[in-house]
Design an enzyme around this catalytic site. Structure first.
Site, mmCIF file in Angstrom:
data_model
loop_
_atom_site.group_PDB
_atom_site.id
_atom_site.type_symbol
_atom_site.label_atom_id
_atom_site.label_comp_id
_atom_site.label_asym_id
_atom_site.label_seq_id
_atom_site.Cartn_x
_atom_site.Cartn_y
_atom_site.Cartn_z
ATOM 1 N N ASP A 193 -53.923 70.800 7.620
ATOM 2 C CA ASP A 193 -53.181 70.816 6.356
ATOM 3 C C ASP A 193 -54.037 71.696 5.441
ATOM 4 O O ASP A 193 -54.851 72.507 5.935
ATOM 5 C CB ASP A 193 -53.002 69.396 5.802
ATOM 6 C CG ASP A 193 -51.998 69.342 4.623
ATOM 7 O OD1 ASP A 193 -50.795 69.321 4.865
ATOM 8 O OD2 ASP A 193 -52.441 69.352 3.447
ATOM 9 N N LYS A 223 -51.301 60.438 7.910
ATOM 10 C CA LYS A 223 -51.926 61.581 7.234
ATOM 11 C C LYS A 223 -53.364 61.207 6.919
ATOM 12 O O LYS A 223 -53.695 60.026 6.836
ATOM 13 C CB LYS A 223 -51.173 61.882 5.930
ATOM 14 C CG LYS A 223 -51.380 63.274 5.395
ATOM 15 C CD LYS A 223 -50.498 64.318 6.051
ATOM 16 C CE LYS A 223 -50.886 65.709 5.634
ATOM 17 N NZ LYS A 223 -49.923 66.734 6.068
#
Ligand code: NDP
Length: 448
Positions: free
Chosen positions: A168, A128
């Site tokens: 995201d 991430k």
């Protein structure tokens, strides 16, 4: 020492090694609370210190992102990429651009991602990244300059066989386009599989944009079907009004439910006739306005500035799709009192541990994000598959594939919870199944 005591010791070590990273601690705690039975069944995992290794990311990258705004003023942001675990495949996980981003948020998201990706059954590891850059109120050209500067460092760490970022919070189609363009310029390679969530005109896949929201609703439908029920006719509340929320609302409406409220960080709108998606998309997707503008087009609807929709809009099904820890114990109590029977996490970790406990005590069906919102990354893996084979599938076929993946994840979480004597506990089912898959791959690959 009992397995639970050993896990407690590991958790304390994680807290000490990662001071101040509260969201990361919370995500680790939730998994460690679930996996004791799996460790008892597989002593080889404990012997090889799989948990200790899983809690330590393989690599953490932090970098400077200098950029210039439209007035020529220089800004410096911080960029992150945490490559958590590559036992199952290249690191895979989104980028978040939001002022709240710091290492602890990126690590919590990366940790969750690794189990989520395992649950999809696809060959993708966990990672991430993101930045504390705030895209809100910035012009397109400012966002472009930021993305170009961000990629000027990130490009050395990613690649279709190494690490494949996606979107995201704050990173959607526009940002992915700018990031991809810069990667291509720097490397002089048209490496489609290096990023997912691309536009359809340059290697993107049908249904990727819709996948997380649609997938969460497919998961909800499976949970309800297992209990002899369905979404049809249900009153639903979805928080947020971004990528996940918009497509969750679309799928609920397609399945006959009615979403009566949604939100952004400025407040929520309540529309008892059902959120009008065309209006919502225009306000939030096309014009990038605040949610309050919605009521200008739907005068019977109300806008509550700064309001909390969980406490004020009763519903049968709740799909939190904004951000972490948005449902606390007080919100959970209000939802239960309002007759909510099913909570499905569209966002990552939107429910606090106390709220999860209250839902369990009240018999509310609860789907954790790492299972319910895995549709996004699953569709990303399908995008990588299409890029690798220079193919592109139809919307209908892609949606069928997504639905099949979500059904499979549901079935696996459900079956694993039963296997371990915790029927209906989707949190345990998801954590144990995801953990087992990663642990087996790590064991097979030696001391990695
Ligand atoms: P977007 O940026 O598209 O939308 C986020 C939405 O949540 C916006 O409406 C935003 O409001 C709201 N929001 C964000 N932060 C806050 C906050 N602190 N308080 C209140 N509202 C907030 O992001 P996504 O829809 O992509 O992501 C939403 C969630 O889903 C995140 O938890 C993400 O990690 C998760 N997720 C996303 C996936 C994807 O494919 N996109 C995949 C799996 C999970 P505002 O515009 O006012 O900031």
């Amino acid at each position: 020492m009992s397995t639970r005591d050993k896990l407690e010791t590991i958790f304390h070590a994680v807290m000490q090694r990662n001071p101040g990273e509260l969201e990361f601690h919370q995500a680790v705690r939730e998994v460690l609370d679930s996996v004791a039975p799996a460790l008892d069944k597989h002593p080889e995992f404990a012997e090889a210190k799989i948990i200790e290794r899983i809690c330590e990311p393989e690599r953490q990258i932090i970098f400077r992102v200098p950029w210039e705004d439209d007035r020529g003023e220089v800004h410096i942001n911080r960029g992150f990429r945490v490559e958590f675990n590559s036992a199952l495949g290249p690191y895979k996980g989104g980028l978040r651009f939001h002022p709240s981003v710091y290492l602890g948020i990126v690590k919590f998201l990366g940790f969750e991602q690794l189990f989520k990706n395992a649950l999809t059954g696809m060959p993708i590891g966990g990672g991430k990244g993101g930045s504390d850059f705030d895209p809100k109120g910035r012009s397109d050209r400012e966002v472009m300059r930021f993305c170009q500067s961000f990629m000027t460092e990130l490009y050395r760490h990613i690649g279709e066989y190494t690490d494949v970022p996606a979107g995201d919070i704050g990173v959607g189609g526009r940002e992915i386009g700018y990031l991809f363009g810069q990667y291509k310029r720097i490397t002089n390679r048209y490496e489609s599989g290096v990023l997912t969530g691309k536009g359809l005109s340059y290697g993107g896949a049908q249904v990727r944009r819709e996948a997380t929201g649609y997938g969460a609703v497919f998961f909800a439908e499976e949970m309800l079907r297992t209990a002899g029920d369905s979404i049809d006719g249900k009153r639903v509340v979805v928080s947020g009004s971004g990528n996940v929320a918009i497509y969750a609302i679309e799928k609920v409406h397609q399945l006959g439910g009615t979403v009566v409220a949604c939100s952004d960080s400025s407040g929520y709108v309540h529309d008892d006739k059902g959120i009008d998606l065309e209006v919502l998309k225009q306000v939030k997707e096309s014009r990038r306005q605040r949610i309050g503008q919605y009521v200008e087009h739907r005068p019977h609807a109300t806008f509550a500035p700064g309001g909390n929709l969980w406490r004020n809009v009763p519903c049968a099904v709740a799909i939190p799709s904004a951000t972490q820890n948005e449902i606390d114990a007080g919100d959970a109590a209000a939802l239960i009192a309002g007759g909510c029977t099913t909570v499905v996490e569209g966002a990552n970790m939107p429910t606090t541990p106390e709220a999860v406990r209250l839902f369990a005590e009240a018999g509310v069906r609860f789907a954790p994000g790492k299972a319910a919102n895995a549709g996004g990354v699953a569709a990303s893996a399908l995008e990588m598959q299409q890029n690798a084979s220079r193919d592109s599938w139809t919307f209908e076929y892609s949606e069928q594939r997504l639905q099949a993946v979500m059904r499979e994840i549901h079935a696996r979480c459900h079956a694993t919870a039963e296997e371990y004597g915790m029927p209906g506990n989707y949190v345990a089912g998801a954590n144990i199944d995801g953990f087992r898959r990663v642990a087996e791959a790590m064991l097979a690959q030696g001391l990695i």
